[in-house]
Design an enzyme around this catalytic site. Structure first.
Site, PDB file in Angstrom:
ATOM      1  CB  ALA A 237      -2.346  -4.777  -0.934  1.00  0.00           C
TER       2      ALA A 237
ATOM      3  CB  CYS B 151      -5.231   6.100   8.367  1.00  0.00           C
ATOM      4  SG  CYS B 151      -5.883   5.363   6.860  1.00  0.00           S
TER       5      CYS B 151
ATOM      6  CG  ASP C  99      -0.395   1.909  -4.323  1.00  0.00           C
ATOM      7  OD1 ASP C  99      -0.368   2.141  -3.102  1.00  0.00           O
ATOM      8  OD2 ASP C  99      -1.276   2.354  -5.084  1.00  0.00           O
TER       9      ASP C  99
ATOM     10  CG  PHE D 267      -1.767  -1.170   1.451  1.00  0.00           C
ATOM     11  CD1 PHE D 267      -2.979  -1.335   0.785  1.00  0.00           C
ATOM     12  CD2 PHE D 267      -1.367  -2.151   2.356  1.00  0.00           C
ATOM     13  CE1 PHE D 267      -3.766  -2.459   1.016  1.00  0.00           C
ATOM     14  CE2 PHE D 267      -2.149  -3.264   2.588  1.00  0.00           C
ATOM     15  CZ  PHE D 267      -3.360  -3.433   1.912  1.00  0.00           C
TER      16      PHE D 267
ATOM     17  CG  ASP E 193       0.464   3.560   5.587  1.00  0.00           C
ATOM     18  OD1 ASP E 193      -0.535   3.569   6.336  1.00  0.00           O
ATOM     19  OD2 ASP E 193       0.984   4.603   5.138  1.00  0.00           O
TER      20      ASP E 193
END
Length: 398
Positions: free
Chosen positions: A283, A343, A254, A232, A303
């Site tokens: 991914a 996140c 990616d 990622f 990530d």
């Protein structure tokens, strides 16, 4: 805007005002009186919020049709929300960033935590990108852009209308140039000794993610002499930092060919192109394929985007984080390092850590937790608002 012209909105009798008085910045639609008069007020109206006993709580930006109906702007009911008010907020935000960073590349305004609810401003030298994700900010955008130019001296100001929150506020998705001109090519940004290419007009969000800067730096300290995998990767966040930290090689994975092309350009500008490779694809599929190839790396970083952007997606999101950990852990050499990031503000630190440890355990690996990282200080936390502390990075030794 003089105070007598400001409409008054009120909390319902059952809504306790204590949290708002202690700094909580939002009022939800089920907490306030939404009579016909209030519902008729245009989205973005600055209103005076009162509690049930008609005591003023402060000035709010009102969006009658949104779940977050009021966003606190100023606890002083006599404040005037105008260009000078915006300039004062920007000046305070700038003072912090210039103290923290030697060059003007950072998040200048982090929404509620910088006193400008729903407003994101990222700075790239003499160009700034504004995401006005709340109706009050959209309404005051011309004054905000003027104040921004005066306070910072930036020559170009772009509006990015891609923020998820804009739809909830009933706002358009039209990007615009507010001052100067948009850059004709991606801009180079130096961080942690690496060079990143920021596409301010066609990239994700505002063009670059500044929030991971300290976590890139920490991972780079583990990278010297290691083969490194960055999944990622976007524009090469962890991979390019690892190359700057002395990694023997880095592989970026990616789904976006354009993001990987920007990563390649960054590696080239750093003089690290011969140590850098990319692999475009899903991914999860790529992690499985690398496992079947018996690939091993001294440092693996994953990530992903927000798998749990809101509470309803939490369980599915935690399963996805567990799967990332389960598929990535076997790719780490004995004694090597695994960095797992989230996140998703809906997945708190303990839930995310639990999901990662379950995945690592299911892969038959055991882990030491070396470091827990968060967003950099240009993404300050509003302690009363858990949502402002969304980023988590866990560094394991396997």
């Amino acid at each position: 805007m003089s105070t007598p012209d400001i409409p008054i909105v009120r909390l319902l009798p059952k809504t306790k005002p204590q949290a708002l008085r202690r700094g909580y910045p939002w009022v939800y639609s089920n907490e306030m009186v939404l009579d016909r008069r209030t519902k008729k007020l245009p989205a973005g109206t600055v209103a005076l919020l009162e509690d049930n006993e008609r005591k003023p709580l402060g000035l709010v930006g009102l969006t009658p049709d949104s779940k977050i109906t009021c966003r606190m702007l100023d606890r002083d009911p006599e404040a005037v929300i105008d260009k000078a008010w915006l300039a004062a907020k920007l000046t305070r935000a700038l003072e912090l960033r210039t103290r923290l960073f030697p060059a003007p590349y950072y998040r200048l305004v982090h929404a509620e935590a910088d006193g400008l609810p729903g407003v994101i401003i990222d700075r790239f030298g003499d160009t700034a990108v504004i995401q006005p994700n709340a109706a009050w900010a959209e309404l005051l955008l011309p004054q905000l852009a003027e104040a921004l130019a005066e306070v910072t001296g930036v020559r170009n100001i772009l509006k990015n209308a891609g923020g998820r929150g804009r739809q909830l506020e009933g706002l358009d998705d039209q990007d615009a140039v507010l001052l100067g001109q948009a850059p004709e090519a991606p801009l180079p940004v130096e961080m942690n000794g690496a060079t990143y290419m920021a596409d301010l007009t066609g990239g994700q969000k505002t063009g670059l993610f500044y929030d991971q800067r300290p976590n890139h730096g920490f991972a780079a300290r583990l990278a010297n002499g290691q083969k490194m995998l960055d999944v990622f990767s976007h524009v090469g966040g962890f991979a390019l930092a690892a190359l700057a930290g002395g990694a023997s090689s880095a592989l970026s994975v990616d789904g976006s060919a354009s993001a990987l092309a920007l990563a390649e350009e960054g590696a080239k500008r750093m003089g690290a192109a011969e140590r850098f490779a990319t692999r475009q694809g899903d991914a999860f599929d790529t992690l499985e394929a690398l496992g079947q190839e018996d690939a091993r790396f001294g440092l693996v970083v994953c990530d992903p985007p927000a798998f749990a952007p809101a509470k309803p997606a939490l369980e599915a999101g935690l399963r996805a984080y567990e799967k990332v950990a389960r598929l990535s852990a076997p790719l780490v050499e004995e004694g090597g390092y695994l960095v797992l990031c989230s996140c998703s503000h809906a997945a708190d630190l303990s839930s995310f850590t639990g999901a990662c440890l379950r995945g690592i355990g299911r892969a038959g690996r055991r882990a030491q937790l070396l470091h827990t990282g968060f967003a950099g200080p240009d993404h300050p936390l509003l302690p009363q608002l858990a949502e402002s502390g969304y980023l988590k990075a866990l560094v394991f030794r396997l």
